[in-house]
Scaffold this motif. Structure first.
Motif, PDB file in Angstrom:
ATOM      1  N   VAL A  56      56.089  -7.511 -44.394  1.00 57.09           N
ATOM      2  CA  VAL A  56      54.947  -8.412 -44.235  1.00 57.09           C
ATOM      3  C   VAL A  56      54.484  -8.447 -42.781  1.00 57.09           C
ATOM      4  N   GLN A 107      52.620 -13.450 -50.617  1.00 54.73           N
ATOM      5  CA  GLN A 107      52.975 -12.037 -50.702  1.00 54.73           C
ATOM      6  C   GLN A 107      54.429 -11.808 -50.314  1.00 54.73           C
ATOM      7  N   THR A 110      50.478  -4.914 -48.337  1.00 51.02           N
ATOM      8  CA  THR A 110      50.198  -6.129 -47.571  1.00 51.02           C
ATOM      9  C   THR A 110      49.074  -5.899 -46.570  1.00 51.02           C
TER      10      THR A 110
END
Length: 329
Positions: free
Chosen positions: A138, A247, A201
């Protein structure tokens, strides 16, 4: 003009003119105006309370969150629950491949270690790899997506072409290649998963950044002299964080599954106990052919349960934080 000139004594009450007196401002309003930090914290507490009320309405997400809390507590307390030498081969308390019994509820492995103790102890590595790999994934994706969406131009073109290059390559295959050429360790597995899984992402964050950059308050901030750092730090990042948080919970489940796959293929660290490593040990010990299901099935169920819990929590979090879904206002 002084009060003496008006014929009033100093300190005397003002004359009653018949008009209603203005009420004094509440003390808490004055305190809030005098302390912006307290006002900001009060707003954060109200926002957190609204978020929790909305999240409690997601039954599946709440079940997943409670289950994850129990699993995380078990992993943290593993040395106290099963002892710090549960993974020791030399001090194994039983014999090889014992069937489930009162002493060993899930039997033993090929070295005589308790499978239940290994299952509890292995949660530490599996969760650690999943969390750190997801954080790396991420982090890279958010940085690339924000830079590409904010600056645009040739920088966006270069970053998106690199993203597309990683995106078309199968994540598991790329992770296997990286884990093969690097040394076998937990750090290698984390880096392999993080480097292989960030493009999704990046794409999501870039799209969200472009949508935020087109909003009027961002244009006003630029017109008032706000630079790139100010716009990205004060306007873009706070609005991207809800998407990034949702996410992250989804990526954690993928990272745990990928770590289990790498360990099952023999690409993990052989010196640590993880659920994927237990599956690898069960395969090498012939647990499938000999019918020792208690050695093979529990780690697989643990991986599936944790991945499901993170997915449920992530979907519920996405529903609460995404205003388009209309769950939380």
């Amino acid at each position: 003009m002084s009060t003496e000139a008006l014929g009033e004594e100093p300190g005397a009450d003002p004359p009653d003119t018949g008009a209603p007196a203005k009420s004094a401002a509440p003390a808490d309003s004055a305190d809030s105006a005098a302390d912006p930090g307290a006002l900001a914290w009060a707003r954060r507490r109200r926002s957190a309370a609204r978020f929790w009320r909305a999240y409690r309405g997601q039954r599946a997400g709440l079940v997943g969150l409670v289950a994850l809390a129990v699993i995380a507590f078990t992993a943290l307390a593993a040395p106290l629950l099963v002892g710090s030498d549960a993974d020791s081969v030399t001090d194994a308390p039983g014999t090889a491949l014992e069937n489930p019994s009162t002493e060993f509820p899930l039997g033993t492995d090929q070295f005589g270690r308790s499978v239940l103790d290994l299952l509890v102890y292995g949660a530490r590595i599996s969760l650690t790899v999943g969390l750190l790999a997801a954080a790396l994934t991420v982090g890279i994706g958010t940085l690339v997506g924000m830079l590409a969406g904010h600056y645009g131009g040739w920088l966006s073109g270069v970053l998106m072409r690199v993203t597309d290059f990683f995106l078309v390559m199968p994540t598991l295959v790329l992770a296997i290649v990286l884990a093969t050429v690097m040394s076998r360790s937990v750090t290698t597995v984390i880096i392999a998963i993080g480097v292989a899984a960030w493009p999704k992402t990046a794409r999501l964050v870039r799209a969200q950044t472009l949508a935020i950059e087109a909003r009027p308050y961002v244009e006003r901030a630029r017109a008032l002299g706000g630079g790139h750092t100010h716009v990205m730090r004060r306007h873009v990042l706070p609005n991207v964080l809800p998407l990034v948080l949702a996410q992250t919970t989804l990526v954690i489940s993928e990272a745990i599954l990928t770590e289990a796959t790498l360990a099952f293929l023999g690409l993990g660290d052989p010196q640590v106990v993880s659920w994927g490593g237990m599956l690898q040990d069960a395969r090498e010990a012939g647990a499938i052919s000999s019918g020792h299901w208690s050695f093979l099935v529990p780690p697989g169920i643990a991986i599936a349960v944790v991945a499901l819990c993170f997915t449920l929590a992530g979907r519920a979090l996405e529903s609460v934080l995404n205003p388009k879904l209309g769950v939380a206002k």
